[in-house]
Design an enzyme around this catalytic site. Sequence first.
Site, mmCIF file in Angstrom:
data_model
loop_
_atom_site.group_PDB
_atom_site.id
_atom_site.type_symbol
_atom_site.label_atom_id
_atom_site.label_comp_id
_atom_site.label_asym_id
_atom_site.label_seq_id
_atom_site.Cartn_x
_atom_site.Cartn_y
_atom_site.Cartn_z
ATOM 1 N N THR A 70 0.842 -1.191 0.000
ATOM 2 C CA THR A 70 0.000 0.000 0.000
ATOM 3 C C THR A 70 0.880 1.245 0.000
ATOM 4 O O THR A 70 2.043 1.206 0.404
ATOM 5 C CB THR A 70 -0.912 0.061 1.244
ATOM 6 O OG1 THR A 70 -0.085 0.100 2.422
ATOM 7 C CG2 THR A 70 -1.832 -1.140 1.308
ATOM 8 N N SER B 232 0.903 4.694 2.019
ATOM 9 C CA SER B 232 0.308 5.156 3.273
ATOM 10 C C SER B 232 -0.648 6.319 3.038
ATOM 11 O O SER B 232 -0.564 7.031 2.028
ATOM 12 C CB SER B 232 1.403 5.594 4.243
ATOM 13 O OG SER B 232 2.200 4.508 4.640
ATOM 14 N N HIS C 57 2.099 10.126 5.856
ATOM 15 C CA HIS C 57 3.287 10.677 5.218
ATOM 16 C C HIS C 57 3.643 12.038 5.824
ATOM 17 O O HIS C 57 4.814 12.327 6.091
ATOM 18 C CB HIS C 57 3.056 10.823 3.707
ATOM 19 C CG HIS C 57 3.220 9.548 2.958
ATOM 20 N ND1 HIS C 57 2.593 9.297 1.758
ATOM 21 C CD2 HIS C 57 3.960 8.433 3.236
ATOM 22 C CE1 HIS C 57 2.938 8.097 1.322
ATOM 23 N NE2 HIS C 57 3.751 7.555 2.204
ATOM 24 N N SER D 237 5.670 3.031 -4.277
ATOM 25 C CA SER D 237 5.435 3.772 -5.520
ATOM 26 C C SER D 237 6.425 4.906 -5.732
ATOM 27 O O SER D 237 6.424 5.529 -6.793
ATOM 28 C CB SER D 237 4.015 4.338 -5.523
ATOM 29 O OG SER D 237 3.877 5.342 -4.530
ATOM 30 N N GLU E 68 13.243 -1.077 -2.223
ATOM 31 C CA GLU E 68 11.967 -1.800 -2.316
ATOM 32 C C GLU E 68 12.270 -3.233 -2.764
ATOM 33 O O GLU E 68 13.024 -3.431 -3.715
ATOM 34 C CB GLU E 68 11.055 -1.105 -3.326
ATOM 35 C CG GLU E 68 9.797 -1.845 -3.718
ATOM 36 C CD GLU E 68 8.915 -2.172 -2.525
ATOM 37 O OE1 GLU E 68 8.604 -3.359 -2.355
ATOM 38 O OE2 GLU E 68 8.556 -1.252 -1.772
ATOM 39 N N ASP F 170 16.391 -6.185 -0.037
ATOM 40 C CA ASP F 170 15.755 -6.351 1.270
ATOM 41 C C ASP F 170 16.054 -5.131 2.126
ATOM 42 O O ASP F 170 17.181 -4.950 2.593
ATOM 43 C CB ASP F 170 16.287 -7.623 1.931
ATOM 44 C CG ASP F 170 15.587 -7.951 3.244
ATOM 45 O OD1 ASP F 170 14.878 -7.086 3.790
ATOM 46 O OD2 ASP F 170 15.770 -9.078 3.744
ATOM 47 N N GLY F 171 15.041 -4.304 2.352
ATOM 48 C CA GLY F 171 15.244 -3.062 3.085
ATOM 49 C C GLY F 171 15.638 -3.256 4.532
ATOM 50 O O GLY F 171 16.164 -2.328 5.165
ATOM 51 N N THR G 299 8.848 -7.334 5.320
ATOM 52 C CA THR G 299 9.216 -8.731 5.116
ATOM 53 C C THR G 299 9.901 -8.863 3.782
ATOM 54 O O THR G 299 10.212 -7.867 3.125
ATOM 55 C CB THR G 299 7.957 -9.614 5.212
ATOM 56 O OG1 THR G 299 8.343 -10.987 5.109
ATOM 57 C CG2 THR G 299 6.948 -9.290 4.120
#
Length: 224
Positions: A58, A60, A65, A89, A110, A145-146, A218
């Site tokens: 999603t 936010s 924000h 996005s 991302e 992987d953040g 995740t």
Amino acid sequence: MAWRCTSSSNSGLVDNLTNAQILKSPQIINAMRSTDRAFFSPRSPYQDAPQSIGHGATISAPHMHAMALESLQQYLHPGATVLDVGSGSGYLVAVMSKLVQPNGVVCGIEHIQALHESAILNFIASDPDAQRLLDSQQVRFECADGRQGWPGLTFDAIHVGAAAHIVPQSLIEQLNSPGMIFIPVGTPGSQYIYEISKDSRGQVTHSKKYGVSYVPLTDVSHYA
């Protein structure tokens, strides 16, 4: 808590967030006003609610924000280096890029490849200066992987857009002194925003702020 900042335009949305005293900093108000959410959330860009961007992710709600940017405000200055974990996005990367220029760097990470690719296209469409910023690496996007942050760089401000079970140690290690992380922490039904601050001596403090509801931080296999 229901927020009532929805509008029919980006400028109206920012005005409503300002009138509600969620947005307070002139620099952040201007940056959000000049970054049209329609490029990043095309379905209902000016509705003050989370929006699906596909792949279980999603964008936010606008008020979240705004609250994140206000929390990090003192670290979002010209020349700052900033990380957006779960950049989705690309909206916050675009907003923050306006706050750290000239000479600042914003990195968006991302783990979903399709979102990573669309974020770059969204950013280019939203800002006539985007290609220059990408070419100069003042704005960077990476698919990874953040939770591991961006190895090799350190940051004045880190925003995390998904809920971690615990604060990743890698993000704390990559935070400058001074610096701040804005991160939702917890499990569904029990998530809270934390501000993780590191002072000029390297001392780290955790400040629990308010309850929220975010998708989990995740890896991509979670959505397979």
